[in-house]
Design an enzyme around this catalytic site. Structure first.
Site, PDB file in Angstrom:
ATOM      1  CG  ASP A  59      -7.749  -3.528  -2.743  1.00 25.70           C
ATOM      2  OD1 ASP A  59      -8.870  -3.506  -2.615  1.00 25.70           O
ATOM      3  OD2 ASP A  59      -6.972  -2.578  -2.776  1.00 25.70           O
ATOM      4  CG  HIS A  86      -1.947   1.250   1.083  1.00 24.46           C
ATOM      5  ND1 HIS A  86      -2.245   2.694   1.794  1.00 24.46           N
ATOM      6  CD2 HIS A  86      -3.670   0.435   0.625  1.00 24.46           C
ATOM      7  CE1 HIS A  86      -3.350   2.383   1.192  1.00 24.46           C
ATOM      8  NE2 HIS A  86      -3.765   2.009   0.898  1.00 24.46           N
TER       9      HIS A  86
END
Length: 429
Positions: free
Chosen positions: A363, A306
């Site tokens: 996700d 991320h």
């Protein structure tokens, strides 16, 4: 005493104030830099640039913290609903029971879409992606629901916000039904926000949809975890477009377009596609890890790493637990979950992944949860957009109320040709 930093340019010192946030974040305020020095800063991707002061969402990438209006996302995922979380983000506080009931009733009252909008849906090509349809239809809402002159600005914003939250859910389900050639299902007053969406998606005359509370809870958690995430790509797009003082519908449409990208909202869909590729190639995760660590290979591990989190994504932990819970309650085995678990275990031991902080993010497990609910792959990003809507609205609202508002206008460093004369076409070589 105000803390400042000194910048020395050509032997001359300039002082810039340091802004300190409520959680101890520190930033150098360079808003007067160009005026005082003639210089600008260069920061590709805005990795080190703060664009605003905000009181909506706090993130700590090193510690894996995410809070909405000060409340940890873990508590909201466990105890709240999406509608309550949306109220929190937009209004800055949790609602009373009376306020929550009124808000829920308003969402139901505004859930129908103008019948004339059906013609727009019917004329999109059958293969059109639902995100493209949703972006266009949200922009079109302004034509069907213009401003109401006799209302105050605050009343007008409240009605527009409620319309958006309610109608986006309805339009998303409509776009799916029409793309399948099925009859549109209208919202029902007795259902909650999430239950209504599932019913509008999957109810048919030959097989009435039975609302499963496990699915309703899973969808609420999914939406809560995606409700806001500070100044990400789509939120920055909403603020940038909104800074031109466009209407809320246009700003949200821009956010939907930004979210569509595979490196942003489309990542959950890309995770499922990657896991399918691993399954189809025999289920061995090691070759894919090797490809990810090869600098000359364009392959990327989707659902890992991320931009902000340098440790575990706190939403990823919640989504992983939710994924196991819902599959256990359904007594389902998903081969993609087995591959996901194996890939996660291998990645957490892989030197390349460790060195590059490639931990599973939200996700990674979100797609499997949506699969279990029955959401088709091309609707994954649409579900993300519905979840992110309260965050976009709250960010737009905050920027509109900012007394120090400015039209967003980034600078650049020009690297092209110096001044040259125009050459007539018959003299060009």
């Amino acid at each position: 005493m105000e803390e400042k930093v000194k910048i020395r340019i050509d032997g001359k010192d300039f002082e810039m104030p340091i802004i300190i946030g409520t959680e101890g974040e520190r930033a150098i305020d360079i808003s007067r830099l160009r005026k005082e020095t003639g210089l600008i800063t260069l920061d590709p991707g805005f990795v080190n640039t703060g664009s605003c002061l905000s009181s909506i969402t706090f993130m700590d990438g090193e510690k894996g913290i995410l809070r909405y209006r000060g409340i940890p996302v873990e508590q909201l995922a466990e105890k709240s609903t999406f509608v309550e979380t949306a109220f929190l983000l937009i209004n800055g506080r949790l609602p009373t029971r009376t306020e929550l009931t009124r808000f829920s009733v308003l969402l139901n009252d505004h859930s129908l879409v103008h019948e004339d909008m059906r013609h727009f849906f019917d004329n999109f090509p059958r293969g059109a992606h639902p995100m493209g349809i949703l972006s266009s239809m949200v922009n079109a809402l302004r034509a069907f629901y213009p401003e109401i002159p006799e209302r105050s600005e605050e009343e007008e914003i409240d009605i527009t916000v409620t319309r958006l939250l309610s109608k986006v859910r309805t339009m998303a389900a409509m776009s799916y039904r029409i793309s399948r050639g099925h009859k549109v299902v209208y919202p029902r007053q007795e259902y909650t926000y999430a239950a209504n969406f599932l019913n509008m998606m999957f109810d048919t005359p030959v097989r009435p949809y039975q609302v499963d509370e496990n699915f309703v809870r899973a969808l609420n958690v999914f939406w809560i975890l995606h409700a806001d995430h500070e100044q990400n790509c789509s939120t920055a797009a909403v603020r940038l477009v909104g800074s031109a003082r466009v209407n809320l519908y246009a700003a949200i449409s821009a956010g939907i377009c930004a979210l569509w990208g595979p490196l942003h909202g489309g990542a959950n869909q890309s995770v499922i596609e990657m896991l399918n590729s691993i399954l189809e190639s025999g289920g061995n995760v090691k070759p894919f890890l090797a490809k990810a660590s090869d600098r000359n290979d364009p392959f990327r591990l989707m659902g890992f790493g991320h931009r902000v989190y340098k440790t575990f994504d706190p939403r990823g932990k919640i989504m992983k637990k939710l994924c196991h819970d819902i599959l256990n309650k359904l007594n389902q085995k998903d081969p993609l979950l087995d591959i996901a678990l194996e890939l996660e275990e291998a990645a957490l031991k892989d030197p390349y992944c460790i060195d590059h902080n490639l931990y599973p993010n939200v996700d990674f497990y979100a797609g499997i949860v949506l699969r279990a609910i029955g959401i088709p792959l091309n609707m994954f990003t649409v579900l993300f957009a519905i979840g992110r809507l309260p965050g976009w609205i709250s960010q737009w609202k905050e920027s509109m109320e900012d007394p120090n508002w400015k039209l967003h206008r980034p600078r650049q460093i020009y690297m092209g040709e110096k001044a040259i004369d125009y050459i007539p076409i018959n003299e060009r070589k």
